[in-house]
Design a protein around this motif. Structure first.
Motif, PDB file in Angstrom:
ATOM      1  N   PRO A  43      41.063  43.979  33.978  1.00  0.00           N
ATOM      2  CA  PRO A  43      40.506  45.590  35.166  1.00  0.00           C
ATOM      3  C   PRO A  43      39.916  46.508  34.634  1.00  0.00           C
ATOM      4  N   ASN A  44      39.718  47.095  35.139  1.00  0.00           N
ATOM      5  CA  ASN A  44      39.371  48.500  34.578  1.00  0.00           C
ATOM      6  C   ASN A  44      40.305  49.038  33.572  1.00  0.00           C
ATOM      7  N   ALA A  45      39.909  50.302  33.478  1.00  0.00           N
ATOM      8  CA  ALA A  45      41.105  51.772  32.953  1.00  0.00           C
ATOM      9  C   ALA A  45      42.301  51.894  33.214  1.00  0.00           C
ATOM     10  N   PHE A  46      42.158  52.132  34.450  1.00  0.00           N
ATOM     11  CA  PHE A  46      42.952  52.694  35.159  1.00  0.00           C
ATOM     12  C   PHE A  46      44.122  51.140  35.619  1.00  0.00           C
ATOM     13  N   GLY A  47      43.511  50.239  35.000  1.00  0.00           N
ATOM     14  CA  GLY A  47      44.850  48.842  35.088  1.00  0.00           C
ATOM     15  C   GLY A  47      44.022  48.145  36.563  1.00  0.00           C
ATOM     16  N   LEU A  48      43.349  48.642  37.145  1.00  0.00           N
ATOM     17  CA  LEU A  48      42.619  48.433  38.894  1.00  0.00           C
ATOM     18  C   LEU A  48      41.553  46.881  38.564  1.00  0.00           C
ATOM     19  N   PHE A  49      42.199  45.697  39.659  1.00  0.00           N
ATOM     20  CA  PHE A  49      41.268  45.267  39.320  1.00  0.00           C
ATOM     21  C   PHE A  49      40.039  44.639  40.057  1.00  0.00           C
ATOM     22  N   TYR A  72      37.321  57.247  42.631  1.00  0.00           N
ATOM     23  CA  TYR A  72      37.952  58.008  40.935  1.00  0.00           C
ATOM     24  C   TYR A  72      38.429  56.359  40.560  1.00  0.00           C
ATOM     25  N   ALA A  73      39.322  56.047  41.690  1.00  0.00           N
ATOM     26  CA  ALA A  73      39.561  54.799  41.187  1.00  0.00           C
ATOM     27  C   ALA A  73      38.540  53.560  40.354  1.00  0.00           C
ATOM     28  N   CYS A  74      37.271  53.607  40.915  1.00  0.00           N
ATOM     29  CA  CYS A  74      36.583  52.764  40.673  1.00  0.00           C
ATOM     30  C   CYS A  74      36.703  52.936  38.879  1.00  0.00           C
ATOM     31  N   ARG A  75      35.132  54.181  38.646  1.00  0.00           N
ATOM     32  CA  ARG A  75      35.002  54.619  37.627  1.00  0.00           C
ATOM     33  C   ARG A  75      36.443  54.559  36.170  1.00  0.00           C
ATOM     34  N   ALA A  76      36.978  54.900  36.889  1.00  0.00           N
ATOM     35  CA  ALA A  76      38.377  54.855  35.962  1.00  0.00           C
ATOM     36  C   ALA A  76      37.843  55.927  34.600  1.00  0.00           C
ATOM     37  N   GLY A  77      37.429  56.641  34.841  1.00  0.00           N
ATOM     38  CA  GLY A  77      36.855  57.746  33.327  1.00  0.00           C
ATOM     39  C   GLY A  77      35.300  57.343  33.273  1.00  0.00           C
ATOM     40  N   THR A  78      35.299  56.693  34.081  1.00  0.00           N
ATOM     41  CA  THR A  78      33.410  56.415  33.356  1.00  0.00           C
ATOM     42  C   THR A  78      32.636  57.119  34.097  1.00  0.00           C
ATOM     43  N   THR A  79      31.708  56.924  33.145  1.00  0.00           N
ATOM     44  CA  THR A  79      30.264  57.751  34.137  1.00  0.00           C
ATOM     45  C   THR A  79      28.810  56.995  34.435  1.00  0.00           C
ATOM     46  N   GLY A  80      29.232  55.827  34.324  1.00  0.00           N
ATOM     47  CA  GLY A  80      27.978  55.128  34.238  1.00  0.00           C
ATOM     48  C   GLY A  80      27.892  54.362  35.389  1.00  0.00           C
ATOM     49  N   PRO A  81      26.751  52.882  35.304  1.00  0.00           N
ATOM     50  CA  PRO A  81      26.816  52.898  36.964  1.00  0.00           C
ATOM     51  C   PRO A  81      28.155  51.883  37.489  1.00  0.00           C
ATOM     52  N   PHE A  82      28.764  50.629  35.923  1.00  0.00           N
ATOM     53  CA  PHE A  82      29.915  50.801  36.489  1.00  0.00           C
ATOM     54  C   PHE A  82      30.522  50.837  35.937  1.00  0.00           C
ATOM     55  N   ASN A  83      32.020  50.550  35.927  1.00  0.00           N
ATOM     56  CA  ASN A  83      33.442  51.025  34.863  1.00  0.00           C
ATOM     57  C   ASN A  83      33.521  50.265  33.235  1.00  0.00           C
ATOM     58  N   THR A  84      32.287  49.016  33.892  1.00  0.00           N
ATOM     59  CA  THR A  84      31.860  48.154  32.733  1.00  0.00           C
ATOM     60  C   THR A  84      30.918  48.326  31.790  1.00  0.00           C
ATOM     61  N   GLY A  85      30.150  49.817  32.143  1.00  0.00           N
ATOM     62  CA  GLY A  85      28.766  49.839  31.528  1.00  0.00           C
ATOM     63  C   GLY A  85      27.680  49.563  31.976  1.00  0.00           C
TER      64      GLY A  85
END
Length: 176
Positions: free
Chosen positions: A97-103, A48-61
């Motif tokens: 960081p991702n959308a949750f501010g996690l690096f 959940y923390a890694c995805r930060a609201g995303t659904t793809g393979p990475f929180n970056t796309g």
């Protein structure tokens, strides 16, 4: 500091730690803080923390660039561009960081989770609990020498609780 990459600096992730080492660190941290609220994240919390609201393979796309994470850039996902292979850890916060501010949720070091490794329960579940026992503990996120596919938000790795290497690190979770 047991890190193999000790010349990386004060802001680098600690690696060469086992799941058991993490538990000892957390025990001492909780004792020092006097609250007993630090722990490893569960596997579900980690994802959940890694995805930060995303659904793809990475929180970056759909691709992971080596401008976004530290991993073995010679081995991107199929259809994605190769990148730099740094061959070591880099300081935390070297990338956005991702959308949750996690690096560094993707790459740099694999991160131990609290759960035992086992099959997922059947059907749709929210915040599943891992098995109550097992031989291996869950490890997530990929490391500095991982192929991009091992850095995916959903990829599940596992290792023995006493296993250490230059890729194994952790982050703590906090319960209020």
């Amino acid at each position: 500091n047991p890190s193999h990459f000790s010349n990386c600096g004060d802001n680098c992730p600690v690696e060469q730690v086992s799941w058991n080492d993490c538990q000892e660190f957390i025990r001492k941290l909780n004792q020092r803080e006097g609250r007993g609220t630090y722990r490893l994240p569960t596997e579900a919390e980690w994802e959940y923390a890694c995805r930060a609201g995303t659904t793809g393979p990475f929180n970056t796309g759909s691709c992971l660039s080596t401008n976004e994470a530290n991993y073995g850039g010679n081995f991107p996902l199929s259809g994605c561009s190769k990148g730099q292979y740094r061959k070591k850890t880099v300081p935390v916060g070297s990338f956005r960081p991702n959308a949750f501010g996690l690096f560094d949720m993707h790459g740099n070091v694999w991160e131990w989770c609290q759960d035992w490794f086992g099959g997922y329960p059947g059907g749709s579940v929210t915040d599943p609990e891992g098995p109550f026992s097992g031989q291996y503990r869950v490890i997530r996120g990929g490391g500095w020498d991982s192929n991009a596919r091992y850095c995916r938000s959903a990829y599940r790795g596992n290792d023995s609780p006493d296993y250490r290497d230059g890729n194994s690190g952790f982050r703590v979770a906090w319960t209020k």
